[in-house]
Scaffold this active site. Structure first.
Site, PDB file in Angstrom:
ATOM      1  N   ALA A 226      -1.973 129.478  43.092  1.00 20.68           N
ATOM      2  CA  ALA A 226      -3.428 129.042  42.557  1.00 20.68           C
ATOM      3  C   ALA A 226      -3.480 129.340  41.261  1.00 20.68           C
ATOM      4  O   ALA A 226      -2.588 129.985  40.412  1.00 20.68           O
ATOM      5  CB  ALA A 226      -4.514 129.939  43.286  1.00 20.68           C
ATOM      6  N   TYR A 227      -4.501 128.851  40.577  1.00 16.42           N
ATOM      7  CA  TYR A 227      -4.816 128.791  39.144  1.00 16.42           C
ATOM      8  C   TYR A 227      -5.930 129.881  39.266  1.00 16.42           C
ATOM      9  O   TYR A 227      -7.049 129.656  39.884  1.00 16.42           O
ATOM     10  CB  TYR A 227      -5.469 127.461  38.610  1.00 16.42           C
ATOM     11  CG  TYR A 227      -5.893 127.418  37.345  1.00 16.42           C
ATOM     12  CD1 TYR A 227      -5.233 126.902  36.335  1.00 16.42           C
ATOM     13  CD2 TYR A 227      -6.961 128.230  36.668  1.00 16.42           C
ATOM     14  CE1 TYR A 227      -5.479 126.591  35.025  1.00 16.42           C
ATOM     15  CE2 TYR A 227      -7.434 128.211  35.421  1.00 16.42           C
ATOM     16  CZ  TYR A 227      -6.339 127.491  34.476  1.00 16.42           C
ATOM     17  OH  TYR A 227      -6.880 127.284  33.248  1.00 16.42           O
TER      18      TYR A 227
ATOM     19  N   ASP B 280     -13.106 135.159  47.565  1.00 14.24           N
ATOM     20  CA  ASP B 280     -14.591 135.582  47.881  1.00 14.24           C
ATOM     21  C   ASP B 280     -15.399 134.600  46.720  1.00 14.24           C
ATOM     22  O   ASP B 280     -16.759 134.805  46.622  1.00 14.24           O
ATOM     23  CB  ASP B 280     -15.039 136.929  47.765  1.00 14.24           C
ATOM     24  CG  ASP B 280     -14.468 137.662  46.267  1.00 14.24           C
ATOM     25  OD1 ASP B 280     -13.857 137.236  45.945  1.00 14.24           O
ATOM     26  OD2 ASP B 280     -14.992 138.963  46.031  1.00 14.24           O
TER      27      ASP B 280
ATOM     28  N   TYR C  68     -13.820 128.222  38.785  1.00 13.96           N
ATOM     29  CA  TYR C  68     -12.555 128.793  39.857  1.00 13.96           C
ATOM     30  C   TYR C  68     -12.934 128.798  41.105  1.00 13.96           C
ATOM     31  O   TYR C  68     -12.343 128.134  42.188  1.00 13.96           O
ATOM     32  CB  TYR C  68     -12.106 129.814  39.399  1.00 13.96           C
ATOM     33  CG  TYR C  68     -11.414 130.798  40.225  1.00 13.96           C
ATOM     34  CD1 TYR C  68     -10.184 130.639  40.577  1.00 13.96           C
ATOM     35  CD2 TYR C  68     -11.892 131.954  41.017  1.00 13.96           C
ATOM     36  CE1 TYR C  68      -9.256 131.203  41.492  1.00 13.96           C
ATOM     37  CE2 TYR C  68     -11.172 132.691  41.826  1.00 13.96           C
ATOM     38  CZ  TYR C  68      -9.951 132.255  42.064  1.00 13.96           C
ATOM     39  OH  TYR C  68      -9.103 133.111  43.082  1.00 13.96           O
TER      40      TYR C  68
ATOM     41  N   TRP D 235     -10.077 140.631  45.400  1.00  9.76           N
ATOM     42  CA  TRP D 235      -9.704 141.759  44.368  1.00  9.76           C
ATOM     43  C   TRP D 235      -8.544 142.265  44.741  1.00  9.76           C
ATOM     44  O   TRP D 235      -7.961 143.399  44.879  1.00  9.76           O
ATOM     45  CB  TRP D 235     -10.511 142.899  44.499  1.00  9.76           C
ATOM     46  CG  TRP D 235     -12.256 142.708  43.883  1.00  9.76           C
ATOM     47  CD1 TRP D 235     -12.643 141.534  43.831  1.00  9.76           C
ATOM     48  CD2 TRP D 235     -12.765 143.666  43.352  1.00  9.76           C
ATOM     49  NE1 TRP D 235     -13.910 141.684  43.243  1.00  9.76           N
ATOM     50  CE2 TRP D 235     -14.114 142.832  42.804  1.00  9.76           C
ATOM     51  CE3 TRP D 235     -12.909 145.131  42.900  1.00  9.76           C
ATOM     52  CZ2 TRP D 235     -15.387 143.629  42.234  1.00  9.76           C
ATOM     53  CZ3 TRP D 235     -13.895 145.697  42.347  1.00  9.76           C
ATOM     54  CH2 TRP D 235     -15.080 144.774  42.112  1.00  9.76           C
TER      55      TRP D 235
END
Length: 227
Positions: free
Chosen positions: A68-69, A110, A133, A158
């Site tokens: 992912a970015y 999230d 994002y 996180w």
């Protein structure tokens, strides 16, 4: 012909990809973890070709889309790249998985929510990303969900580990040289071990491969507790 079930993993050098490589896969299972040096996630044609080709003449058993970015702040000014990697790449993987008849596990975040909830997010909570994002990751979710591929979308939060970059490592590095740390205190979340997340994704993926009746859809996984 090999009877090993081989899973294609993207983001192989990241926190999660590293732990998926380190995971104690049962006998008969293996992963091929790739990163940007082997596949540019902005190249949807290359993605389709890699899924169709398989590994050493054998089809992939499944795809874990973990690449992912993740530069949240930079994404605000690098919109096209963020959407290409976080939305169009999952779309290409999911379409290719549907064509190949194999499942895909898409890792999400999230950040698809607005952060306003006091407590754990539920899968049924309305999504409302506040930035590029989160919006691009939600685009990836929608692409996978509507692709026709058997899938599990796993939202987490996180992620931390001994590898790569994360908040804990940043605080340890900065705290080693600064007597005082000033950090925003208006965010709450559940730090999630990349090791635990990898184990969960492995379990989900193997279940999808072996059980055609395994549940599909969207799920949340994080470690317990909030800070």
């Amino acid at each position: 012909m090999s009877d090993v079930k081989r899973i294609l993993v993207t983001g192989g050098n990241g926190q999660l990809g590293t732990e998926l490589k380190r995971y104690a896969w049962p006998e008969g299972w293996a992963v091929t973890a790739i990163d940007i040096d082997e596949l540019d996630l902005r190249d949807t044609a290359a993605i389709a070709a890699m899924v169709a080709k398989g590994h050493d003449g054998q089809p992939w058993a499944a795809v874990i889309s973990a690449g992912a970015y993740t530069a949240v702040d930079k994404a605000e000014s690098d919109i096209v790249t963020a959407w290409a990697v976080n939305a169009m790449a999952p779309a290409a993987f999911a379409e290719s998985c549907a064509n190949a008849g194999i499942p895909i596990v898409q890792v999400s975040t999230d950040y698809v929510f607005d952060g306003a909830r006091d407590g754990a997010w539920e899968v049924t909570d309305p999504v409302a990303p506040l930035g590029v994002y989160g919006a691009s990751k939600l685009g990836g979710e929608l692409a996978v969900r509507t692709s026709g591929a058997r899938h599990a979308i796993v939202r987490t939060a996180w992620v931390v580990s001994a590898h790569g970059n994360n908040f804990i490592k940043t605080m340890l590095r900065v705290g080693a040289t600064n007597p005082t740390l000033r950090v925003v205190d208006d965010q709450h979340g559940s730090p999630t071990s990349a090791t635990d997340l990898a184990a969960a994704l492995a379990t989900i993926t193997m279940r999808l491969v072996e059980d055609s009746a395994a549940p599909t859809g969207t799920y949340h996984f994080s470690n317990a507790g909030a800070v």
